[in-house]
Design an enzyme around this catalytic site. Structure first.
Site, PDB file in Angstrom:
ATOM      1  N   GLN A   1       2.057  -5.417   4.500  1.00 34.10           N
ATOM      2  CA  GLN A   1       1.419  -5.751   5.532  1.00 34.10           C
ATOM      3  C   GLN A   1       0.648  -7.215   4.896  1.00 34.10           C
ATOM      4  OE1 GLN A   1      -1.784  -3.101   6.635  1.00 34.10           O
ATOM      5  NE2 GLN A   1      -1.465  -3.462   8.737  1.00 34.10           N
TER       6      GLN A   1
ATOM      7  N   ARG B   1      -7.268   7.231   9.699  1.00 37.24           N
ATOM      8  CA  ARG B   1      -6.960   8.437   9.210  1.00 37.24           C
ATOM      9  C   ARG B   1      -7.961   9.386   9.530  1.00 37.24           C
ATOM     10  NH1 ARG B   1      -7.725   6.118   3.849  1.00 37.24           N
ATOM     11  NH2 ARG B   1      -9.720   6.290   3.074  1.00 37.24           N
TER      12      ARG B   1
ATOM     13  N   GLY C   1      -7.195   7.374  -1.607  1.00 34.70           N
ATOM     14  CA  GLY C   1      -7.487   6.986  -2.770  1.00 34.70           C
ATOM     15  C   GLY C   1      -6.915   7.536  -3.812  1.00 34.70           C
TER      16      GLY C   1
ATOM     17  N   ARG D   1       0.878  -1.378  -0.146  1.00 33.59           N
ATOM     18  CA  ARG D   1       0.071  -0.043   0.054  1.00 33.59           C
ATOM     19  C   ARG D   1       0.786   1.286   0.121  1.00 33.59           C
ATOM     20  NH1 ARG D   1      -4.272  -0.959   4.909  1.00 33.59           N
ATOM     21  NH2 ARG D   1      -5.508   0.112   3.380  1.00 33.59           N
TER      22      ARG D   1
ATOM     23  N   GLU E   1     -10.640   1.887   8.173  1.00 31.81           N
ATOM     24  CA  GLU E   1     -10.935   0.670   7.535  1.00 31.81           C
ATOM     25  C   GLU E   1     -10.785  -0.535   8.416  1.00 31.81           C
ATOM     26  OE1 GLU E   1      -8.968   0.395   3.504  1.00 31.81           O
ATOM     27  OE2 GLU E   1      -9.332   2.701   3.390  1.00 31.81           O
TER      28      GLU E   1
ATOM     29  N   THR F   1      -3.033   0.544  -4.291  1.00 31.16           N
ATOM     30  CA  THR F   1      -2.802  -0.413  -3.397  1.00 31.16           C
ATOM     31  C   THR F   1      -2.952  -1.637  -4.006  1.00 31.16           C
ATOM     32  OG1 THR F   1      -3.640   0.791  -1.337  1.00 31.16           O
ATOM     33  CG2 THR F   1      -4.065  -1.594  -1.414  1.00 31.16           C
TER      34      THR F   1
ATOM     35  N   HIS G   1     -36.081  33.353  -1.576  1.00 31.32           N
ATOM     36  CA  HIS G   1     -35.962  34.090  -3.216  1.00 31.32           C
ATOM     37  C   HIS G   1     -36.794  32.919  -4.139  1.00 31.32           C
ATOM     38  CE1 HIS G   1     -34.282  33.907  -7.000  1.00 31.32           C
ATOM     39  NE2 HIS G   1     -34.668  34.978  -7.214  1.00 31.32           N
TER      40      HIS G   1
END
Length: 847
Positions: free
Chosen positions: A182, A287, A131, A116, A273, A135, A805
């Site tokens: 990871q 994050r 994004g 990632r 996530e 990844t 208006h």
């Protein structure tokens, strides 16, 4: 080479400069007791700097990229592609590959990994970059992982990542990228969790989305997720996803608890996530949520309540510092800046009966959703009782007693000549201010503008105008009560407001239609308008066959309405006079969708329809109550129609003042640019009027401060302002109590009738390219949007009330309209067929 590889559980991995945003956050998660995070390591940002940025060819390309603006999309595409190709063709040092192999052997070299990207300008409190880089999942083996690392580096120069950095003011060469490797968790369920609601900014709500299988299916949109909102012990399923329910209620509360624990340790609300399998929950990313609205201050430590002035004034966009400072000086509202918008602290007003009545009354007329939420807050007896004493934020109307007296006298002696005298007084005062400013320069000119604000306010609040507006409102109430008793129809006054005199906003739309009628005679003019769009120039227009006549007609329009523009209460906005091209789309809409002579025919048709309606209503009242009551009703309707259009005058004259002020301000600003004190005229918009005076006086502008404010306003523009927000982060739920069809979007019906058509979702006035039969869907409208109303068949807005208006002009033009539809521009897609029920107050999406 070993220095480039750092385990996630190593304290060094928590450094942003080493691990990038994503990697640093994952390392911090590793150090929170009880938070399960898959093992892994980081290829540090230093590796990218030494192996990639040291390449001369890439350095040259980056230098070129720094010169590119966000508008140069083709150049961005070409350059970013070239940089990616240069990165991918580079070879890894053998020693680096060996180190990767050693670390993988330690973790399990036959296992699948997630590789990632983790940029050093990513997953930050002020910019998520979510994004923007790539990844890669289920990567197995040293060779494949090394390839994925290189591709992650290259993804720093995806077009979307480059454009995002340009938009947010990041220097490309100063942004490095680490890579997180990871262990993959094979999930049964995956999803995202927000520890605060990113749509409403409510810090008391946790939002969880979940799908079965990989989370990539959710992020990419391949699967529709289940969604729940958890708030103060209550669980609400807000979206039905695909397949079986992925999580039980107990699991949802467990996950929410994990989220709050992460939030506490990180010190701010988190976008998380996660995934779940037989071993439990795993956190794979966290994050900061970057879209939450900032909190109002609490000077005394009590829970303060702030309401959006923008929702009351149909202006939910940001207002630049110069605009905010001018609004403060005008004292039409009491407010402070929050997220680049106007908010009023009403905490101390909630404590008193008078204060509650003032704000409830205004909200009831201007924004029913705000009114409903305020009513709920006033029922919090314990909260209200403990509010400490403090100053009121309510502003008293200038000459209140005189306005009430004028309202009463106008009802008993409705003299139209007084309206004409009122208009002439306004024009004379504005002309006097203009002549004064033309004779002044420098600090004296700007100081005059400051000093003239009180005079402007008193002039605009002339009892002859404000009083007759009040007469119209009170008379409408009497008419509505009488007719509702007989027919059951509510707010009949809405239908009686068509084709009235003195409605300067409605007249503007019809007058532009007349300009279109002249333009339609010349095919060359139509072709020119289609080509130039917003770049329309009167000088160039005159060079086209027929252009002299069209330009003269348009100049006549601008002489009366050129001070108007979208978001006009912000003095920094470009006026029609400054950018006539803003009107180009409306001119073309009229030419394509309306017959010649539409303006006069439409007004006359509306007038005839109302005359017939009046006859029917008078006859019904005579049958029910006798001739005396019928004559009384007829007189009330005459008074109402004589005065109801005047409500548009105060803002019209206010904007006329603003146009005079702006011309004087820009004369001084252009001098500052000529002498090099300011780089660009628009830089002045990021200074308050007081700061601008000091710049003129001293000949020095703090460019760093200007750039800092520009950056802040870029982030403010992306925020969605809540109607009400508390200093502790609570955003009360806003909703309607009306019963509507299942799946329909609730709102307030402000102009009766039902219409079906294509939704034209428009965010900017100048982008409103309307086809015949289209229904306008937008966030809000102000008087400058009136020319578009001539071409549409219905209206839907996110903000507004009965006297906003859009509501007034929709009634004038006989357009079914529903306002105050929460998230209308997000929930309704451009081009969808919708049904607008302006009578009952809802919108149905038909396809």
């Amino acid at each position: 080479m070993k220095k480039y590889i750092i385990e996630l559980n190593d304290n060094r991995a928590c450094e942003l400069s080493i691990s990038g945003g994503k990697g640093a956050n994952l390392a911090k998660l590793h150090h929170i007791p009880g938070i399960p995070v898959p093992d892994g390591f980081v290829v540090s940002a230093q590796a990218y700097k030494e192996l990639i940025l040291s390449e001369p060819e890439i350095g040259k390309l980056l230098s070129r990229l720094e010169e590119i603006t966000a508008e140069e999309t083709k150049t961005i595409s070409q350059l970013s592609k070239h940089i990616r190709e240069e990165i991918i063709k580079l070879s890894f040092p053998v020693g680096f590959i060996e180190i990767i192999g050693e670390v993988l052997a330690k973790h399990g070299d036959s296992l699948p990994y997630a590789v990632r990207s983790s940029a050093t300008a990513e997953d930050l409190p002020g910019a998520s970059f979510a994004g923007q880089q790539d990844t890669f999942l289920n990567v197995i083996g040293v060779k494949n992982i090394c390839k994925a690392i290189v591709r992650c580096w290259a993804s720093l120069f995806n077009e979307r990542a480059v454009a995002y950095r340009i938009k947010n003011g990041f220097t490309h060469s100063k942004v490095a990228i680490a890579v997180v490797v990871q262990k993959m968790v094979v999930p049964e369920v995956s999803g995202v969790m927000f520890t605060a609601d990113p749509m409403t900014s409510d810090r008391f709500t946790t939002v969880i989305e979940a799908v079965r299988g990989l989370g990539d299916d959710l992020v990419s949109g391949r699967k529709n997720p289940f969604e729940w909102k958890l708030r103060e012990g209550r669980l609400m399923k807000t979206r039905e996803g695909e397949g079986e329910m992925p999580l039980e209620e107990e699991q949802l509360w467990e996950l929410a608890g994990i989220g709050k624990k992460i939030e506490r340790d990180f010190g701010c609300e988190q976008d998380i996530e996660w995934c779940y399998n037989k071993d439990g929950f795993f956190i794979v990313q966290a994050r900061p949520i970057t879209t939450l609205y900032p909190l109002p201050p609490s000077p005394d430590g009590y829970k303060h309540c702030a309401i959006s002035v923008g929702h009351l004034q149909m202006m939910t966009d940001t207002i630049l510092p110069l605009g905010l400072s001018m609004l403060k000086k005008s004292r039409f509202y009491s407010f402070y800046e929050l997220g680049g918008r106007m908010y009023t602290d009403i905490t101390h007003d909630l404590r008193t009966l008078r204060g509650r009545r003032v704000f409830l009354s205004e909200a009831r007329i201007k924004d029913p959703l705000l009114h409903n939420a305020l009513q709920e807050i006033t029922r919090r007896k314990e909260y209200v009782r403990k509010i400490p004493k403090g100053p009121s934020s309510a502003i008293s109307l200038e000459g209140r007693a005189a306005i009430i007296w004028r309202a009463i006298s106008a009802y008993f002696r409705p003299d139209e000549a007084e309206i004409d005298a009122y208009v002439q007084r306004q024009k004379f005062a504005i002309k006097a201010a203009q002549r004064k400013l033309e004779a002044l320069s420098g600090v004296e000119a700007l100081q005059f503008i400051l000093d003239d604000q009180k005079n402007m306010r008193i002039t605009i609040c002339d009892p002859a105008g404000a009083g007759t507006v009040l007469t119209a409102m009170l008379t409408a109430t009497l008419i509505d009560r009488t007719i509702e008793k007989i027919t059951g129809e509510k707010a009949i006054s809405n239908r009686l407001a068509k084709s009235v005199k003195h409605n300067v906003s409605s007249e503007m739309g019809l007058k532009l239609s007349e300009v279109s009628d002249v333009a339609r005679k010349y095919p060359e003019i139509v072709s020119y308008l289609e080509q130039v769009g917003e770049d329309l120039s009167l000088e160039e227009l005159r060079k086209v066959a027929g252009g002299q006549e069209v330009a003269d007609k348009l100049e006549g329009f601008l002489a009366k309405y050129g001070m108007r523009c979208p978001g006009e209460i912000d003095i920094t906005r470009d006026r029609f006079r400054e950018r006539p091209g803003l009107l180009c789309a409306s001119l073309l809409n009229n030419i394509k969708n309306l017959p010649a002579g539409h303006a006069a025919a439409s007004f006359e048709q509306g007038k005839q329809e109302v005359e017939q309606l009046i006859k029917e209503l008078v006859a019904k009242v005579e049958t029910a109550y006798g001739k005396g009551e019928a004559r009384k009703l007829k007189r009330q309707i005459e008074i109402y129609r004589k005065f109801v259009g005047i409500r548009e005058y105060p803002k019209y004259f206010w904007m006329s003042y603003y146009d005079v002020y702006k011309q004087a301000i820009m004369r001084e600003v252009n001098k500052l640019v000529e002498t090099g004190v300011l780089k660009d005229p628009r830089d002045a918009y990021y200074l308050s009027i007081e700061e601008l005076i000091e710049v003129v006086r001293s000949g020095y502008a703090n460019q760093d401060l200007i750039e800092e404010r520009k950056s802040a306003y870029r982030s403010y523009a992306a925020l969605k302002p809540p109607r009400i927000i508390f200093s502790d982060g609570e955003v009360p739920l806003v909703s309607y109590s009306a019963h509507i069809p299942s799946g329909a979007l609730a709102g307030l019906g402000v102009s009766t009738g039902i219409v079906e058509g294509r939704a034209r979702v428009v965010k900017k006035f100048e982008d409103a390219h309307i086809e015949k039969g289209d229904i306008l869907v937008t966030t809000f409208t102000d008087p400058s949007w009136t020319p578009i109303f001539v071409s549409i068949t219905g209206l839907v807005t996110e903000a507004g009330g009965m006297m906003s208006h859009g509501a007034v002009v929709a009634r004038e033009y006989g357009l079914p309209a529903v306002v105050g539809v929460v998230n209308a521009t997000r929930l309704i897609k451009d081009g969808q067929r919708i049904r607008v029920n302006g009578t009952e107050g809802y919108v149905e999406i038909l396809e």
